[in-house]
Design an enzyme around this catalytic site. Structure first.
Site, PDB file in Angstrom:
ATOM      1  CE  LYS A  96      37.601 -47.651 -47.101  1.00 25.30           C
ATOM      2  NZ  LYS A  96      36.581 -48.618 -47.574  1.00 25.30           N
ATOM      3  CG  ASN A 205      29.940 -53.798 -46.762  1.00 21.63           C
ATOM      4  OD1 ASN A 205      29.935 -53.148 -45.726  1.00 21.63           O
ATOM      5  ND2 ASN A 205      28.811 -54.258 -47.264  1.00 21.63           N
TER       6      ASN A 205
END
Length: 254
Positions: A96, A205
């Site tokens: 990422k 997250n």
């Protein structure tokens, strides 16, 4: 089924591993989420020093595909170096790309993100760039060869949810690769909204790790992804200005 590059995944929920109260709660949340992909910041883990704390110590990483991210990078050069460190450790070829352009808002730098994406693609990585909800930039990243586009719903960790559904829907509409909504999600409602717009996946997250009960929130987010995707595939009814009777009027006795 979510397909990124040459890999397919059952779950459309990607889960971050940072900022949990402790590693036991982290493991429980990961387990209940039924995610296939875990992401973490390479810079927060000393991947070459066994004596340093292992933030994934309770998790059997062999059961997951790992998506290291380049969080903390402010230039393409830094992001590429971080990605190569992750690759050298044998973690994964999937990365990422996250290149921050502003310390206050943590919004990504579009120019440096393009540079890092191009270089890592040339190096053979499976690249998932984190970007703003810029429709043109998303198209340019896909044209370069990015394997997925990861637009933020709102600033990282803000919990504001989707602040620009129009741009997000346009990115989804034009994209020929998976669109994974990343950053700013605060609640299951935000997840359902993103999935109903046609997003292919969600990366979370803080929305989970920062919840009062991360394990319950992980369960809620898992169900929200499923509900939103089913709703998108089912095709919602059109919105109308006036009421429409839900029961047939023909044959009613008066």
């Amino acid at each position: 089924m979510l397909t990124i590059g040459n890999k397919s995944f059952q779950s459309r929920l990607l889960l971050g591993t940072g900022k949990y109260p402790n590693v036991d709660v982290q493991k429980q949340a990961v387990d209940v989420s039924e995610t296939d992909i875990l992401t973490f910041s390479v810079r927060r883990m000393d991947i070459f020093e066994p004596s340093q704390p292992n933030l994934l110590e309770k998790i059997d990483v062999k059961n997951y595909d790992l998506l290291p991210n380049t969080a903390g990078a402010y230039t393409a050069k830094e992001a590429v170096r971080t990605a190569k460190l992750a690759h050298a450790s044998g973690l994964c070829d999937m990365i990422k790309v996250e290149v921050i352009g502003d310390k206050k808002t943590l919004l990504p730098d579009p120019v440096e993100t393009l540079k890092a994406t191009e270089e890592l693609l040339n190096e053979g990585f499976t690249v998932l760039p984190y970007t703003s909800d810029d429709v043109v930039l998303a198209g340019k990243l896909e044209k370069l060869g990015a394997h997925a586009i990861m637009p933020g719903a709102s600033p990282i960790g803000s919990g504001q949810g989707i602040i620009n559904p129009l741009n997000l829907s346009l990115i989804i509409e034009q994209s020929g690769v998976p669109v994974i909504v990343d950053a700013g999600i605060g609640s299951p409602k935000d997840v359902v909204t993103a999935m109903e717009l046609g997003a292919d996946g969600i990366l979370l997250n803080t929305a989970v790790s920062g919840a009062e009960d991360p394990v319950k929130m992980a369960e809620a987010m898992k169900r929200a992804v499923l509900a939103g995707r089913l709703g998108y595939e089912a095709g919602r009814i059109p919105k109308k200005r006036y009421a429409t009777a839900s029961s047939p009027q023909e044959g009613i006795s008066v």
